[in-house]
Design a protein around this motif. Structure first.
Motif, mmCIF file in Angstrom:
data_model
loop_
_atom_site.group_PDB
_atom_site.id
_atom_site.type_symbol
_atom_site.label_atom_id
_atom_site.label_comp_id
_atom_site.label_asym_id
_atom_site.label_seq_id
_atom_site.Cartn_x
_atom_site.Cartn_y
_atom_site.Cartn_z
ATOM 1 N N PRO A 99 17.709 25.922 18.595
ATOM 2 C CA PRO A 99 18.105 24.525 18.367
ATOM 3 C C PRO A 99 19.077 24.057 19.445
ATOM 4 O O PRO A 99 19.939 24.819 19.904
ATOM 5 N N ALA A 100 18.945 22.810 19.843
ATOM 6 C CA ALA A 100 19.795 22.270 20.902
ATOM 7 C C ALA A 100 21.271 22.353 20.521
ATOM 8 O O ALA A 100 22.127 22.591 21.382
ATOM 9 N N GLU A 101 21.576 22.180 19.229
ATOM 10 C CA GLU A 101 22.965 22.232 18.788
ATOM 11 C C GLU A 101 23.565 23.623 18.962
ATOM 12 O O GLU A 101 24.761 23.763 19.257
ATOM 13 N N LEU A 102 22.767 24.647 18.797
ATOM 14 C CA LEU A 102 23.260 26.009 18.975
ATOM 15 C C LEU A 102 23.582 26.277 20.437
ATOM 16 O O LEU A 102 24.622 26.873 20.764
ATOM 17 N N VAL A 103 22.724 25.818 21.323
ATOM 18 C CA VAL A 103 22.992 25.974 22.758
ATOM 19 C C VAL A 103 24.225 25.168 23.157
ATOM 20 O O VAL A 103 25.086 25.645 23.923
ATOM 21 N N ALA A 104 24.339 23.961 22.615
ATOM 22 C CA ALA A 104 25.498 23.120 22.924
ATOM 23 C C ALA A 104 26.790 23.780 22.454
ATOM 24 O O ALA A 104 27.807 23.762 23.170
ATOM 25 N N LEU A 105 26.759 24.389 21.270
ATOM 26 C CA LEU A 105 27.979 25.007 20.754
ATOM 27 C C LEU A 105 28.315 26.282 21.523
ATOM 28 O O LEU A 105 29.491 26.573 21.762
ATOM 29 N N LEU A 106 27.325 27.036 21.945
ATOM 30 C CA LEU A 106 27.594 28.211 22.770
ATOM 31 C C LEU A 106 28.170 27.803 24.131
ATOM 32 O O LEU A 106 29.003 28.524 24.700
ATOM 33 N N THR A 107 27.753 26.655 24.629
ATOM 34 C CA THR A 107 28.332 26.137 25.868
ATOM 35 C C THR A 107 29.802 25.812 25.668
ATOM 36 O O THR A 107 30.645 26.082 26.544
ATOM 37 N N GLU A 108 30.139 25.239 24.505
ATOM 38 C CA GLU A 108 31.542 24.993 24.186
ATOM 39 C C GLU A 108 32.308 26.310 24.062
ATOM 40 O O GLU A 108 33.456 26.417 24.495
ATOM 41 N N CYS A 109 31.676 27.314 23.468
ATOM 42 C CA CYS A 109 32.307 28.631 23.357
ATOM 43 C C CYS A 109 32.634 29.195 24.734
ATOM 44 O O CYS A 109 33.715 29.771 24.946
ATOM 45 N N ARG A 110 31.719 29.031 25.655
ATOM 46 C CA ARG A 110 31.952 29.518 27.028
ATOM 47 C C ARG A 110 33.154 28.816 27.646
ATOM 48 O O ARG A 110 33.974 29.434 28.322
ATOM 49 N N ARG A 111 33.261 27.527 27.395
ATOM 50 C CA ARG A 111 34.377 26.758 27.937
ATOM 51 C C ARG A 111 35.711 27.280 27.402
ATOM 52 O O ARG A 111 36.654 27.505 28.165
ATOM 53 N N TYR A 112 35.795 27.488 26.094
ATOM 54 C CA TYR A 112 37.073 27.897 25.506
ATOM 55 C C TYR A 112 37.344 29.382 25.722
ATOM 56 O O TYR A 112 38.503 29.795 25.731
ATOM 57 N N SER A 113 36.323 30.141 25.940
ATOM 58 C CA SER A 113 36.515 31.531 26.329
ATOM 59 C C SER A 113 37.168 31.608 27.701
ATOM 60 O O SER A 113 38.122 32.361 27.917
ATOM 61 N N ALA A 114 36.682 30.787 28.639
ATOM 62 C CA ALA A 114 37.258 30.770 29.985
ATOM 63 C C ALA A 114 38.682 30.245 29.966
ATOM 64 O O ALA A 114 39.571 30.782 30.640
ATOM 65 N N LEU A 115 38.920 29.195 29.183
ATOM 66 C CA LEU A 115 40.247 28.592 29.132
ATOM 67 C C LEU A 115 41.294 29.557 28.591
ATOM 68 O O LEU A 115 42.453 29.547 29.013
ATOM 69 N N THR A 116 40.874 30.426 27.643
ATOM 70 C CA THR A 116 41.817 31.345 26.998
ATOM 71 C C THR A 116 41.704 32.767 27.530
ATOM 72 O O THR A 116 42.170 33.707 26.883
ATOM 73 N N SER A 117 41.089 32.920 28.690
ATOM 74 C CA SER A 117 40.934 34.241 29.329
ATOM 75 C C SER A 117 40.300 35.246 28.378
ATOM 76 O O SER A 117 40.722 36.405 28.298
ATOM 77 N N GLY A 118 39.282 34.799 27.657
ATOM 78 C CA GLY A 118 38.546 35.675 26.762
ATOM 79 C C GLY A 118 39.123 35.774 25.365
ATOM 80 O O GLY A 118 38.576 36.491 24.524
ATOM 81 N N GLY A 119 40.214 35.055 25.079
ATOM 82 C CA GLY A 119 40.797 35.100 23.743
ATOM 83 C C GLY A 119 39.865 34.553 22.692
ATOM 84 O O GLY A 119 39.815 35.054 21.555
ATOM 85 N N PHE A 120 39.115 33.502 23.041
ATOM 86 C CA PHE A 120 38.091 32.985 22.140
ATOM 87 C C PHE A 120 36.784 33.709 22.429
ATOM 88 O O PHE A 120 36.266 33.634 23.541
ATOM 89 N N ASP A 121 36.265 34.412 21.450
ATOM 90 C CA ASP A 121 35.070 35.227 21.665
ATOM 91 C C ASP A 121 34.249 35.305 20.385
ATOM 92 O O ASP A 121 34.638 35.982 19.427
#
Length: 332
Positions: A99-121
């Motif tokens: 589903p497009a929403e799942l890909v979109a949310l994983l893209t957001e996860c990638r963003r916040y993972s990078a911002l927090t140096s892997g803290g969000f995983d």
């Protein structure tokens, strides 16, 4: 990351005494406004949608369409449903034409993972399963899972291992799994806010476990959002003013695996240990997706790292209570 929804018990679209309006209220319309409420379950939590409106039929239509949207998102993100897209991905290790929403949310996860140096995983689901299964035993050692079991679970953690695009999502190692419980509730809140805005709503408070204010109250004053006392979660510690902002709070008090409270639902993806740096972390951001993800990640990060991340983001506010009881505040 958060897995249990006890810190997100209520799902609601609320416009209490000040009301929710499609058009400006006059005194007569305001007096005639009535509350229309839906109650049910969503994402494993008690759910309510409440709308004050002078046209009951309009309010009921908005509720019906909002519930349908929540159900659709639940069919994608829920770990409580065996037939959800996320459950299928975790079971199979791959999802074709996701589903497009799942890909979109994983893209957001990638963003916040990078911002927090892997803290969000979101790949820490194997840690949740490890602790859940371990402490479900009546004779579980209160010291926690043995080191070999913890290392085995940790070997399956790492968002960088996940491969995804519009055509396919792949978990390359057997036993890997995703949880989106640290971000999906915020994402769902944003989806409902966007829907209401498209329908002409200019003033509302949307709460899918983490509240987001749409505009100000109809009288122009800010919405008031309470933050729970980590020592007494049913009591409000402080109240924040919010206009076009979302607030999310994370804390170890949300769920504990053991009676002593040493092991909780917030996992460090690098060590597998549970969060104990802070008693409570609250994040104010323009979107509930951002607030939700960052409150989860910041629960695992030292104050200096939190300050650096929020400055790098350039917006928002963080309020935290450290394990020692110190109250700190950072702004982007």
């Amino acid at each position: 990351m958060s897995y249990d929804l006890s810190r997100r018990r209520l799902v609601g679209i609320s416009a209490a005494a000040a009301g929710l309006s499609l058009v400006p209220f006059g005194d007569k319309a305001r007096a005639q406004a009535e509350l229309v409420t839906w109650q049910g379950q969503a994402m494993g939590a008690v759910a309510t949608l409440q709308i004050h409106h002078y046209e009951r039929a309009t309010a009921e239509r908005l509720i019906e369409r909002s519930v349908a949207q929540v159900r659709r998102l639940e069919s994608i993100f829920s770990l409580y449903r065996d037939d959800s897209a996320l459950s299928a991905l975790n079971r199979q290790g791959m999802l074709v034409a996701p589903p497009a929403e799942l890909v979109a949310l994983l893209t957001e996860c990638r963003r916040y993972s990078a911002l927090t140096s892997g803290g969000f995983d979101p790949t820490v689901q194997p840690l949740w399963i490890l602790y859940r299964d371990y402490f479900s035993k009546t004779d579980a050692d209160p010291q926690g899972p043995p080191a070999p079991a913890l290392q085995a679970a940790l070997s399956l953690v790492g968002f960088g291992k996940v491969v995804f695009n519009a055509d396919r999502i792949s978990l390359p190692h057997s036993g890997m799994g995703l949880t989106l419980n640290g971000i999906a509730q915020g994402y769902a809140t944003d989806c409902v806010v966007n829907f209401l805005r498209q329908e002409g709503i200019e003033s509302s408070l949307v709460d899918m476990g983490e509240p987001r204010a749409l505009g100000a109250r109809p009288d122009g004053s800010p919405w008031r959002i309470g933050i729970a006392d980590p020592d007494e979660p049913d009591r409000t510690d402080v109240t924040l003013d919010a206009i076009d902002q979302a607030v999310a709070t994370s804390g170890a008090y949300g769920f504990r695996f053991d009676p002593a409270g040493r092991f909780n639902h917030l996992f460090n993806p690098q060590t597998g240990a549970c969060a104990h740096l802070h008693r409570s972390v609250s994040v104010v951001m323009p979107t509930a997706t951002a607030a939700d993800a960052l409150s989860t990640a910041f629960s695992l990060m030292a104050p200096a790292d939190i300050a650096q991340a929020i400055r790098r983001l350039g917006q928002g506010q963080v309020r935290l209570i450290t394990a020692a009881g110190e109250r700190l505040e950072f702004r982007g």
